[in-house]
Each structure stands twice: as structure tokens, then as C-alpha cells.
Write a protein that holds these residues in place. Structure first.
Motif, PDB file in Angstrom:
ATOM      1  N   ASN A 119     -13.165   4.726  16.583  1.00 12.85           N
ATOM      2  CA  ASN A 119     -12.431   5.863  16.036  1.00 12.85           C
ATOM      3  C   ASN A 119     -13.235   7.142  16.265  1.00 12.85           C
ATOM      4  OD1 ASN A 119     -10.877   7.674  14.611  1.00 12.85           O
ATOM      5  ND2 ASN A 119     -11.195   6.711  12.611  1.00 12.85           N
ATOM      6  N   LEU A 120     -12.678   8.070  17.046  1.00  7.09           N
ATOM      7  CA  LEU A 120     -13.381   9.296  17.427  1.00  7.09           C
ATOM      8  C   LEU A 120     -13.000  10.497  16.573  1.00  7.09           C
ATOM      9  CD1 LEU A 120     -12.996   8.960  21.329  1.00  7.09           C
ATOM     10  CD2 LEU A 120     -14.935   8.249  19.912  1.00  7.09           C
ATOM     11  N   ILE A 121     -12.339  10.278  15.454  1.00 10.55           N
ATOM     12  CA  ILE A 121     -11.791  11.386  14.688  1.00 10.55           C
ATOM     13  C   ILE A 121     -12.868  12.345  14.197  1.00 10.55           C
ATOM     14  CG2 ILE A 121     -11.827  10.292  12.406  1.00 10.55           C
ATOM     15  CD1 ILE A 121      -8.935  12.362  13.887  1.00 10.55           C
ATOM     16  N   ASP A 122     -14.076  11.873  13.967  1.00  3.85           N
ATOM     17  CA  ASP A 122     -15.150  12.731  13.452  1.00  3.85           C
ATOM     18  C   ASP A 122     -16.111  13.190  14.549  1.00  3.85           C
ATOM     19  OD1 ASP A 122     -14.273  12.603  10.774  1.00  3.85           O
ATOM     20  OD2 ASP A 122     -15.271  10.662  10.510  1.00  3.85           O
ATOM     21  N   SER A 123     -15.684  13.069  15.788  1.00  3.73           N
ATOM     22  CA  SER A 123     -16.552  13.451  16.898  1.00  3.73           C
ATOM     23  C   SER A 123     -16.847  14.953  16.871  1.00  3.73           C
ATOM     24  CB  SER A 123     -15.890  13.089  18.228  1.00  3.73           C
ATOM     25  OG  SER A 123     -16.609  13.624  19.324  1.00  3.73           O
ATOM     26  N   ASP A 124     -18.069  15.320  17.274  1.00  3.67           N
ATOM     27  CA  ASP A 124     -18.460  16.730  17.361  1.00  3.67           C
ATOM     28  C   ASP A 124     -18.143  17.333  18.733  1.00  3.67           C
ATOM     29  OD1 ASP A 124     -19.487  16.814  14.780  1.00  3.67           O
ATOM     30  OD2 ASP A 124     -21.434  16.028  15.420  1.00  3.67           O
ATOM     31  N   SER A 125     -17.611  16.528  19.617  1.00  2.00           N
ATOM     32  CA  SER A 125     -17.324  17.004  20.969  1.00  2.00           C
ATOM     33  C   SER A 125     -16.227  18.078  20.949  1.00  2.00           C
ATOM     34  CB  SER A 125     -16.868  15.838  21.852  1.00  2.00           C
ATOM     35  OG  SER A 125     -16.247  16.300  23.024  1.00  2.00           O
ATOM     36  N   PRO A 126     -16.471  19.236  21.559  1.00  2.00           N
ATOM     37  CA  PRO A 126     -15.424  20.270  21.636  1.00  2.00           C
ATOM     38  C   PRO A 126     -14.165  19.763  22.336  1.00  2.00           C
ATOM     39  CG  PRO A 126     -17.565  21.186  22.212  1.00  2.00           C
ATOM     40  CD  PRO A 126     -17.758  19.710  22.125  1.00  2.00           C
ATOM     41  N   SER A 185       0.848  -1.185   0.000  1.00  2.00           N
ATOM     42  CA  SER A 185       0.000   0.000   0.000  1.00  2.00           C
ATOM     43  C   SER A 185       0.885   1.237   0.000  1.00  2.00           C
ATOM     44  CB  SER A 185      -0.927  -0.001   1.225  1.00  2.00           C
ATOM     45  OG  SER A 185      -0.170   0.020   2.425  1.00  2.00           O
ATOM     46  N   GLN A 186       0.250   2.404  -0.147  1.00  2.00           N
ATOM     47  CA  GLN A 186       0.979   3.670  -0.143  1.00  2.00           C
ATOM     48  C   GLN A 186       0.365   4.566   0.935  1.00  2.00           C
ATOM     49  OE1 GLN A 186       3.569   4.438  -2.349  1.00  2.00           O
ATOM     50  NE2 GLN A 186       3.430   2.363  -3.157  1.00  2.00           N
ATOM     51  N   THR A 187       1.129   4.847   1.985  1.00  2.00           N
ATOM     52  CA  THR A 187       0.647   5.698   3.071  1.00  2.00           C
ATOM     53  C   THR A 187       1.791   6.530   3.630  1.00  2.00           C
ATOM     54  OG1 THR A 187       1.114   4.125   4.876  1.00  2.00           O
ATOM     55  CG2 THR A 187      -1.025   3.914   3.775  1.00  2.00           C
ATOM     56  N   HIS A 188       1.425   7.560   4.397  1.00  2.00           N
ATOM     57  CA  HIS A 188       2.384   8.304   5.212  1.00  2.00           C
ATOM     58  C   HIS A 188       1.751   8.475   6.595  1.00  2.00           C
ATOM     59  CE1 HIS A 188       5.265   9.023   2.143  1.00  2.00           C
ATOM     60  NE2 HIS A 188       4.581   9.929   1.470  1.00  2.00           N
ATOM     61  N   MET A 189       1.797   7.430   7.400  1.00  2.00           N
ATOM     62  CA  MET A 189       1.193   7.471   8.732  1.00  2.00           C
ATOM     63  C   MET A 189       2.174   8.035   9.760  1.00  2.00           C
ATOM     64  SD  MET A 189      -0.899   3.837   8.842  1.00  2.00           S
ATOM     65  CE  MET A 189       0.526   2.843   8.349  1.00  2.00           C
ATOM     66  N   LEU A 193      -0.948  11.035   3.300  1.00  2.00           N
ATOM     67  CA  LEU A 193      -1.093  10.720   1.883  1.00  2.00           C
ATOM     68  C   LEU A 193      -2.539  10.424   1.500  1.00  2.00           C
ATOM     69  CD1 LEU A 193       0.444  10.323  -0.789  1.00  2.00           C
ATOM     70  CD2 LEU A 193       0.742   7.917  -0.161  1.00  2.00           C
ATOM     71  N   ASN A 194      -3.326   9.954   2.453  1.00  2.00           N
ATOM     72  CA  ASN A 194      -4.674   9.495   2.148  1.00  2.00           C
ATOM     73  C   ASN A 194      -5.708  10.200   3.022  1.00  2.00           C
ATOM     74  OD1 ASN A 194      -4.142   7.011   0.278  1.00  2.00           O
ATOM     75  ND2 ASN A 194      -2.731   6.760   1.997  1.00  2.00           N
ATOM     76  N   GLU A 195      -6.482  11.038   2.408  1.00  2.00           N
ATOM     77  CA  GLU A 195      -7.524  11.757   3.127  1.00  2.00           C
ATOM     78  C   GLU A 195      -8.574  10.770   3.650  1.00  2.00           C
ATOM     79  OE1 GLU A 195     -10.720  15.436   2.383  1.00  2.00           O
ATOM     80  OE2 GLU A 195      -9.310  14.820   0.817  1.00  2.00           O
ATOM     81  N   GLY A 196      -9.022  11.000   4.870  1.00  2.00           N
ATOM     82  CA  GLY A 196     -10.055  10.157   5.455  1.00  2.00           C
ATOM     83  C   GLY A 196      -9.534   8.970   6.229  1.00  2.00           C
ATOM     84  N   ARG A 197      -8.213   8.860   6.394  1.00  2.00           N
ATOM     85  CA  ARG A 197      -7.651   7.730   7.135  1.00  2.00           C
ATOM     86  C   ARG A 197      -7.125   8.120   8.511  1.00  2.00           C
ATOM     87  NH1 ARG A 197      -3.782   4.643   6.376  1.00  2.00           N
ATOM     88  NH2 ARG A 197      -4.874   2.772   7.081  1.00  2.00           N
ATOM     89  N   ASP A 198      -7.401   9.330   8.966  1.00  2.00           N
ATOM     90  CA  ASP A 198      -6.955   9.722  10.303  1.00  2.00           C
ATOM     91  C   ASP A 198      -7.769   8.980  11.359  1.00  2.00           C
ATOM     92  OD1 ASP A 198      -5.275  11.419   8.977  1.00  2.00           O
ATOM     93  OD2 ASP A 198      -6.289  13.269   9.565  1.00  2.00           O
TER      94      ASP A 198
END
Length: 482
Positions: free
Chosen positions: A444-451, A406-410, A425-430
Motif C-alpha cells: 500500500n503506497l498511500i503514505d508514500s513521500d514520492s511527489p 462492518s461499516q464502510t464507504h469504500m 467513513l473510516n480515516e486511515g483506510r485509504d
């Protein structure tokens, strides 16, 4: 009268020289021997001492009871070559140009830069007799041979892999096929090194096992026997679409391979005891990275593979069946240190440490001063092993740019409470995990709305970028200015 004086002076000089020689020899023999046992692909969960219900690891467990068990030890890159490069150099793989496992046919000239300073070189220069048995995987050209980086001798394989049985190994500079199980053969060579080590200087032997890297079979009959009919407990059998029969079969084979390593570790510990070397030998046991076996729906390491009956769809840089990751099961490594007279038996070290810490730690163990002009990372853990109350930073930074399957930059920052993984390198993989409440990293809480969560992401993201800048990470060039 002059003749008598000259004779007396000569005798006095001889006595002084003898005394100095005895003093130097005593100093040499008082420095500890170092035995560094490194497995390949071994997860911390694959130890009976860590609570696994099926692991057969009495020798590894004996080291836990006789030494210190480091429960939060990590690698800075969860795949073979960059992890090994960081261990031996005290630097990140991105600083050395090694960001993924070295493919010997596609990358025949890639390896550890020839001007790299290693802790092995410094021990060798200080008087240690050094040797490497087993896996190198830091370059196949002769200019990158292990003996150019501080090892007096090498027996093993320079590439990344060798078969489980009847391997072709480099012995005395020549490749030859050897009959038998690879784990046993490498141990035989290590026993020979220990048996023939000079008595007038300390030794440092690195034994890099090939196991439990896949393929796991064949193993010795005695190593397979406990698992042949086993219906193993697996970590999350209810994971959606998990291929449970396959996970169970791989678990049996993997644990049998671990058992083979453990049996051979027992052979080595017995030799140290028989030769009365155990009281003056630091024994270190660790692995190059961890492993997943159905955890989070995958198997393998940082370049993981889905083990499902139905895989998620492929994306531009991530082929179907692949799941590159920085899960704890990939970056955490089993680490045990036995140091008689220094480490209290049965100790547990809970501070966060990494394979970058080996460089200064091993030098301090050996009484070798760290060169002032040497730019390395990491911090000696000797004070912790001695039971001293020291201020310790438990934040941990890791990196992995995959480039084969695969191709990533983690890039990752981990605290005892939180982990943030960014893929530049890949949007949406955080990914963001609250490790305190979710140690399995299932939510995965990356899209949480919590301040509060958004504030945590901002804080950890700044730390990732600061760390990347501090090591001149080449990936920074592709990061948009904030």
C-alpha cells in the motif's frame, strides 16, 4: 366474374399473410438464444484455463477454447445483491438503494425498486421467452418477484442463500423441499426449460447457480474425488500468521464445489448440442463477484474475513476478524462468451469491462434498440467481441458501502496501472496500489513521500469524486469540501 375476382383477392391476401408470417418467424428464429450462466462467489483463479494447478473445469475450459475469455472483467460491487442489481439494471447499487447484501430478516422490504427497467423486460417485450432458475436475492416481497422484472418463469430462491443439499425452492409459485444436491436440481430445471422452450421464438434463460458459495459441502462423490487427498498449492503460504491448514482445507472444498458447477455446465452444453441449438445460442458464463482464498491474508469476498492465527485489532467500525476490501480478487469475475459465427474461437479480450456493460451488450446481441430515455451506464462490448478495433476506456470505477459485518464507504478507481481505494467513513483506510509492479496488491503506497505518487493520488481522487457526483452518490454529503 366478380366471384372469381374476390376469390383471387382472398387467395392473394392469404399468400401475403403467409409470407409475412414466414418472414417474421424466420426473423425470430434468426435472433440468437441467450443462455446466461452465473455462479455465486467464483474467482477467476478457480479455472484450469486461468492456470490453476488443481481446478477441474473441463466444461468451462471448453467455452474458453470455443469463445472469448474476458481477462479483465469486473463487478462494480463485490458482494451479491448490489452486484446482481447492477447486472440486471445497468446502474450502480447506490442509485438503487442496495449497497450491501440484502439481509432478508433485517431488511424484509428492501429490494430492487419496482420501477426499475431491466434488460430482461426489454428482451421479453421484443419477443423472447425468458426464465430465471436459481438465486434472485433482490427482494423477497411479491412486488419484487422476478416475474415482475421480465422473467416469464422463475424457479429457485428469492433469499440470498440455500443449503447445498435438499433445498426449499419456489416451484410454480409455491415453496417446497426438493431432495438432492442443489446444483444438480437447479440444472435439472434449466434443462427442462431448454427442452420445453417454444420453437417459434428465441429464449433467454438465466441460470444462477448457488455454488460455489459457502458452505461448499456436500458435493457429489465424483466432484469430491480429485480433492479428497489433495495437498493443494495456495497463493501465499508465507503470509504472516496465515492459517495454512485452514486455507488448504477450504481450498479443497471450494474447488470441489466449482467442479460440481462445471459438471452441470457440461450437462447443459450437451443438451444444446443434442437439440442442435448450440449454433444459434450465445452462452455467457460469469459470476457475481470474485473470491479470496488466503490472498492478502483473507478469505471471502468484498466483506472479507481474516484467515490468520492472530488477527489485527478491531476498530470502531471494523470488528475483529473482518477485512472489507476492494482487492482485484474480490472485484474481478471469470467471464466467458461463446457466440458461434461471431466470436473467433480462443479469443482473449483484455479490455476492462464490468457487469454494467451487460445491459447494452445483451440488447445489441438480441437486436433490441436501447430506449433513448433510459439512464443506464455501461457500453456494449459487441464490437470488441466481433474483433473490431474500437477506442475503449479502460478506467473502472467501483463502490461498496458495507453495513452488516462492518461499516464502510469504500469508493475505488482502477486503471491498468494504478488503483486508489478511499473509505469515506473510516480515516486511515485509504489504499493505493501500483498494479503494474504489484498485481497482488501487497504494498500500500498511500503514505508514500514520492511527489509522483502524491500526484497520482490527487489525480485519481479527483476522478473518484467526479464519478460520485455524476451518479449523485449519497455518500458525497459526508465528504468535506476541498
Amino acid at each position: 366474374m366478380k366471384l372469381i375476382s374476390r376469390t383471387l383477392l382472398a387467395c392473394y391476401a392469404a399468400i401475403v399473410c403467409f409470407a409475412l408470417s414466414v418472414e417474421l418467424n424466420a426473423a425470430e428464429t434468426s435472433r440468437p438464444n441467450i443462455l446466461f450462466l452465473l455462479t455465486d462467489d467464483q474467482a477467476p483463479w478457480a479455472l484450469q484455463a486461468s492456470g490453476h494447478p488443481h481446478a477441474v473445469t473441463p466444461s468451462m475450459d471448453s467455452l474458453v477454447s470455443e469463445g472469448a475469455y474476458l481477462t479483465n472483467a469486473f463487478t462494480v460491487t463485490p458482494v451479491c445483491s448490489p452486484s446482481r442489481a447492477s447486472l440486471i439494471s445497468g446502474r450502480y447499487g447506490s442509485e438503487l438503494g442496495i449497497t450491501d447484501w440484502i439481509h432478508p430478516s433485517r431488511e424484509p422490504n428492501l429490494g430492487l425498486p419496482t420501477d426499475t427497467t431491466t434488460w430482461v423486460q426489454l428482451l421479453q417485450k421484443s419477443g423472447y421467452h425468458t426464465g430465471l432458475v436459481g438465486k434472485w436475492h433482490l427482494g423477497t416481497p411479491d412486488s419484487m418477484h422476478p416475474t415482475n422484472f421480465g422473467y416469464d418463469s422463475f424457479m429457485g430462491f428469492r433469499t440470498g442463500g440455500a443449503p447445498t443439499k435438499n433445498p426449499t425452492l419456489e416451484i410454480d409459485g409455491k415453496n417446497q423441499k426438493v431432495e438432492g444436491l442443489t446444483t444438480d436440481i437447479l440444472t435439472d430445471q434449466a434443462l427442462e426449460f431448454l427442452s420445453n422452450a417454444p420453437s417459434d421464438k428465441p429464449f433467454c434463460l438465466s441460470l444462477h447457480f448457488r455454488a460455489p458459495h459457502t458452505r461448499w459441502l456436500p458435493v457429489a462423490d465424483e466432484d469430491w474425488a480429485p480433492f479428497a487427498e489433495l495437498d493443494p498449492t495456495i497463493p501465499n503460504p508465507d503470509y504472516p500468521n496465515l492459517n495454512v491448514p485452514r486455507v488448504k482445507q477450504m481450498t479443497r472444498e471450494y474447488l470441489a464445489s466449482v467442479a460440481g458447477v462445471d459438471r452441470n455446465v457440461g450437462r447443459i452444453l450437451q443438451l444444446l448440442k443434442d437439440k442442435k441449438l448450440e449454433d444459434n445460442t450465445v452462452v455467457i458464463f460469469s459470476s457475481d463477484h470474485g473470491y479470496n482464498m488466503g490472498h492478502n491474508g483473507i478469505w471471502h469476498k468484498g466483506n472479507g474475513h481474516w484467515v490468520l492465527t492472530k488477527n489485527p485489532p478491531a476498530t470502531k467500525n471494523i470488528p475483529g476478524g473482518q477485512r472489507p476490501n476492494m482487492y482485484d480478487n474480490s472485484i474481478r469475475v471469470p467471464t466467458i462468451i461463446r457466440w458461434p459465427g461471431t466470436i473467433k474461437p480462443g479469443s482473449k479480450v483484455e479490455q476492462t469491462v464490468s457487469n454494467l456493460d451487460w445491459f447494452p451488450t445483451l440488447l445489441e446481441m438480441a437486436g433490441v434498440e436501447l430506449p433513448a430515455d433510459l439512464n443506464i451506464h455501461g457500453k456494449s462490448i459487441v464490437p470488441i467481441l466481433q474483433g473490431k478495433n474500437v477506442d475503449w476506456d479502460n478506467e473502472f470505477y467501483a463502490e461498496y458501502s458495507t453495513k452488516h459485518q462492518s461499516q464502510t464507504h469504500m469508493r475505488m478507481i482502477r486503471t491498468p496501472e494504478w488503483k486508489l481505494v478511499r473509505d469515506f467513513l473510516n480515516e486511515g483506510r485509504d489504499e493505493l496500489y501500483h498494479l503494474t509492479d504489484d498485481p497482488a496488491e501487497a504494498d500500500n503506497l498511500i503514505d508514500s513521500d514520492s511527489p509522483q505518487v502524491k500526484a497520482i493520488i490527487k489525480e485519481l481522487d479527483a476522478k473518484i469524486l467526479a464519478q460520485m457526483k455524476s451518479i449523485n452518490d449519497p455518500v458525497l454529503a459526508s465528504v468535506p469540501a476541498s
